[in-house]
Design a protein around this motif. Sequence first.
Motif, PDB file in Angstrom:
ATOM      1  N   LYS A  54      42.153  48.230  45.779  1.00  0.00           N
ATOM      2  CA  LYS A  54      41.433  48.922  44.707  1.00  0.00           C
ATOM      3  C   LYS A  54      41.816  48.399  43.322  1.00  0.00           C
ATOM      4  CE  LYS A  54      41.152  53.109  47.470  1.00  0.00           C
ATOM      5  NZ  LYS A  54      41.411  54.536  47.543  1.00  0.00           N
ATOM      6  N   ALA A  55      42.433  47.240  43.265  1.00  0.00           N
ATOM      7  CA  ALA A  55      42.861  46.649  41.997  1.00  0.00           C
ATOM      8  C   ALA A  55      41.766  45.761  41.433  1.00  0.00           C
ATOM      9  CB  ALA A  55      44.126  45.822  42.214  1.00  0.00           C
ATOM     10  N   ILE A  56      41.685  45.714  40.120  1.00  0.00           N
ATOM     11  CA  ILE A  56      40.730  44.828  39.455  1.00  0.00           C
ATOM     12  C   ILE A  56      41.288  43.411  39.530  1.00  0.00           C
ATOM     13  CG2 ILE A  56      39.618  44.250  37.270  1.00  0.00           C
ATOM     14  CD1 ILE A  56      39.762  47.268  36.601  1.00  0.00           C
ATOM     15  N   GLU A  57      40.502  42.507  40.090  1.00  0.00           N
ATOM     16  CA  GLU A  57      40.955  41.142  40.327  1.00  0.00           C
ATOM     17  C   GLU A  57      40.842  40.257  39.083  1.00  0.00           C
ATOM     18  OE1 GLU A  57      42.079  39.640  43.380  1.00  0.00           O
ATOM     19  OE2 GLU A  57      42.345  41.739  43.961  1.00  0.00           O
ATOM     20  N   ASN A  58      39.775  40.394  38.321  1.00  0.00           N
ATOM     21  CA  ASN A  58      39.575  39.524  37.149  1.00  0.00           C
ATOM     22  C   ASN A  58      40.088  40.214  35.873  1.00  0.00           C
ATOM     23  OD1 ASN A  58      37.433  41.371  37.279  1.00  0.00           O
ATOM     24  ND2 ASN A  58      35.993  39.963  36.327  1.00  0.00           N
ATOM     25  N   ILE A  59      41.381  40.477  35.875  1.00  0.00           N
ATOM     26  CA  ILE A  59      42.026  41.208  34.789  1.00  0.00           C
ATOM     27  C   ILE A  59      42.002  40.429  33.473  1.00  0.00           C
ATOM     28  CG2 ILE A  59      44.394  40.418  35.227  1.00  0.00           C
ATOM     29  CD1 ILE A  59      43.467  44.033  34.500  1.00  0.00           C
ATOM     30  N   GLN A  88      34.622  55.746  35.547  1.00  0.00           N
ATOM     31  CA  GLN A  88      33.260  55.327  35.862  1.00  0.00           C
ATOM     32  C   GLN A  88      33.250  54.159  36.847  1.00  0.00           C
ATOM     33  OE1 GLN A  88      30.474  55.002  32.546  1.00  0.00           O
ATOM     34  NE2 GLN A  88      31.770  56.359  31.351  1.00  0.00           N
ATOM     35  N   LEU A  89      34.147  53.198  36.653  1.00  0.00           N
ATOM     36  CA  LEU A  89      34.218  52.057  37.568  1.00  0.00           C
ATOM     37  C   LEU A  89      34.590  52.522  38.969  1.00  0.00           C
ATOM     38  CD1 LEU A  89      34.101  49.005  38.052  1.00  0.00           C
ATOM     39  CD2 LEU A  89      36.519  48.905  37.379  1.00  0.00           C
ATOM     40  N   HIS A  90      35.563  53.412  39.050  1.00  0.00           N
ATOM     41  CA  HIS A  90      35.979  53.925  40.357  1.00  0.00           C
ATOM     42  C   HIS A  90      34.820  54.629  41.071  1.00  0.00           C
ATOM     43  CE1 HIS A  90      38.622  55.457  43.463  1.00  0.00           C
ATOM     44  NE2 HIS A  90      38.098  56.639  43.267  1.00  0.00           N
ATOM     45  N   PHE A  97      35.214  50.837  49.190  1.00  0.00           N
ATOM     46  CA  PHE A  97      36.626  50.618  49.464  1.00  0.00           C
ATOM     47  C   PHE A  97      36.905  50.680  50.954  1.00  0.00           C
ATOM     48  CE2 PHE A  97      38.031  52.313  45.069  1.00  0.00           C
ATOM     49  CZ  PHE A  97      37.894  51.057  44.534  1.00  0.00           C
ATOM     50  N   THR A  98      37.831  49.844  51.372  1.00  0.00           N
ATOM     51  CA  THR A  98      38.304  49.861  52.746  1.00  0.00           C
ATOM     52  C   THR A  98      39.284  51.012  52.867  1.00  0.00           C
ATOM     53  OG1 THR A  98      38.124  47.468  52.829  1.00  0.00           O
ATOM     54  CG2 THR A  98      39.488  48.506  54.520  1.00  0.00           C
ATOM     55  N   ASN A  99      39.072  51.845  53.849  1.00  0.00           N
ATOM     56  CA  ASN A  99      39.986  52.966  54.035  1.00  0.00           C
ATOM     57  C   ASN A  99      41.291  52.444  54.621  1.00  0.00           C
ATOM     58  OD1 ASN A  99      38.171  54.873  53.115  1.00  0.00           O
ATOM     59  ND2 ASN A  99      37.293  55.203  55.133  1.00  0.00           N
ATOM     60  N   ARG A 110      51.769  47.720  48.256  1.00  0.00           N
ATOM     61  CA  ARG A 110      52.442  48.995  48.019  1.00  0.00           C
ATOM     62  C   ARG A 110      53.054  49.045  46.620  1.00  0.00           C
ATOM     63  NH1 ARG A 110      55.799  49.035  52.375  1.00  0.00           N
ATOM     64  NH2 ARG A 110      54.026  49.399  53.708  1.00  0.00           N
ATOM     65  N   VAL A 111      53.658  47.942  46.186  1.00  0.00           N
ATOM     66  CA  VAL A 111      54.252  47.878  44.845  1.00  0.00           C
ATOM     67  C   VAL A 111      53.167  48.023  43.786  1.00  0.00           C
ATOM     68  CG1 VAL A 111      55.410  46.337  43.214  1.00  0.00           C
ATOM     69  CG2 VAL A 111      56.292  46.582  45.536  1.00  0.00           C
ATOM     70  N   ILE A 112      52.055  47.316  43.957  1.00  0.00           N
ATOM     71  CA  ILE A 112      50.940  47.414  42.998  1.00  0.00           C
ATOM     72  C   ILE A 112      50.427  48.847  42.942  1.00  0.00           C
ATOM     73  CG2 ILE A 112      48.540  46.741  42.574  1.00  0.00           C
ATOM     74  CD1 ILE A 112      49.325  43.941  43.606  1.00  0.00           C
ATOM     75  N   HIS A 113      50.261  49.463  44.087  1.00  0.00           N
ATOM     76  CA  HIS A 113      49.777  50.845  44.135  1.00  0.00           C
ATOM     77  C   HIS A 113      50.738  51.782  43.401  1.00  0.00           C
ATOM     78  CE1 HIS A 113      47.760  54.397  45.709  1.00  0.00           C
ATOM     79  NE2 HIS A 113      48.929  54.858  46.082  1.00  0.00           N
ATOM     80  N   GLU A 114      52.029  51.623  43.651  1.00  0.00           N
ATOM     81  CA  GLU A 114      53.017  52.467  42.998  1.00  0.00           C
ATOM     82  C   GLU A 114      53.046  52.242  41.487  1.00  0.00           C
ATOM     83  OE1 GLU A 114      56.781  51.910  44.932  1.00  0.00           O
ATOM     84  OE2 GLU A 114      55.962  52.480  46.880  1.00  0.00           O
ATOM     85  N   LEU A 115      52.929  50.987  41.049  1.00  0.00           N
ATOM     86  CA  LEU A 115      52.900  50.698  39.614  1.00  0.00           C
ATOM     87  C   LEU A 115      51.667  51.306  38.948  1.00  0.00           C
ATOM     88  CD1 LEU A 115      54.138  46.998  39.572  1.00  0.00           C
ATOM     89  CD2 LEU A 115      55.350  49.004  38.713  1.00  0.00           C
ATOM     90  N   GLU A 116      50.521  51.251  39.623  1.00  0.00           N
ATOM     91  CA  GLU A 116      49.311  51.865  39.078  1.00  0.00           C
ATOM     92  C   GLU A 116      49.497  53.372  38.932  1.00  0.00           C
ATOM     93  OE1 GLU A 116      46.335  50.566  41.863  1.00  0.00           O
ATOM     94  OE2 GLU A 116      45.900  48.754  40.703  1.00  0.00           O
TER      95      GLU A 116
END
Length: 147
Positions: A54-59, A88-90, A97-99, A110-116
């Motif tokens: 669920k992260a934006i790839e083209n940051i 709105q993007l979400h 999204f893949t469940n 997991r690290v990215i999710h926790e940082l978000e």
Amino acid sequence: MITVKLLKPYYMKVDKKIVRVVLAYQYFALLINDQIYQFIPTEEREIQVNRKTKAIENIHATFAFQKGKDIIYKSMYELIMYPNFLFQLHSIVEPYFTNINIKQMTNHERVIHELEQLNIKRRIDQALDTNNKKLFYELVQYLSQVN
């Protein structure tokens, strides 16, 4: 003050890994100091979101907005600082999204999710410190949706 006035996809491209929200003129607008700036597709034309993380790839993408002859450029990094942009993007990409639950994530994911999550919580604290109720409620609502 900058807020996202409108964010609608012109169309969507979906593959196994990425959801691409393709933007066009009059489908994306910012309200900057009570002036509406329309998206113009001169720089980047799409938002890429990873279906799994669920992260934006083209940051590092840059978007152009125009009002008359005045053109303003905003990076994706700047746009994600506005909670109504993320909200709105979400809502646009959420059906794609893949469940996956946290136990199935790789360590990197997991690290990215926790940082978000920590970033959203910090922004909630900032909203409380500045007594910004609107931002507080938007962030809390967003946090409850991504958990």
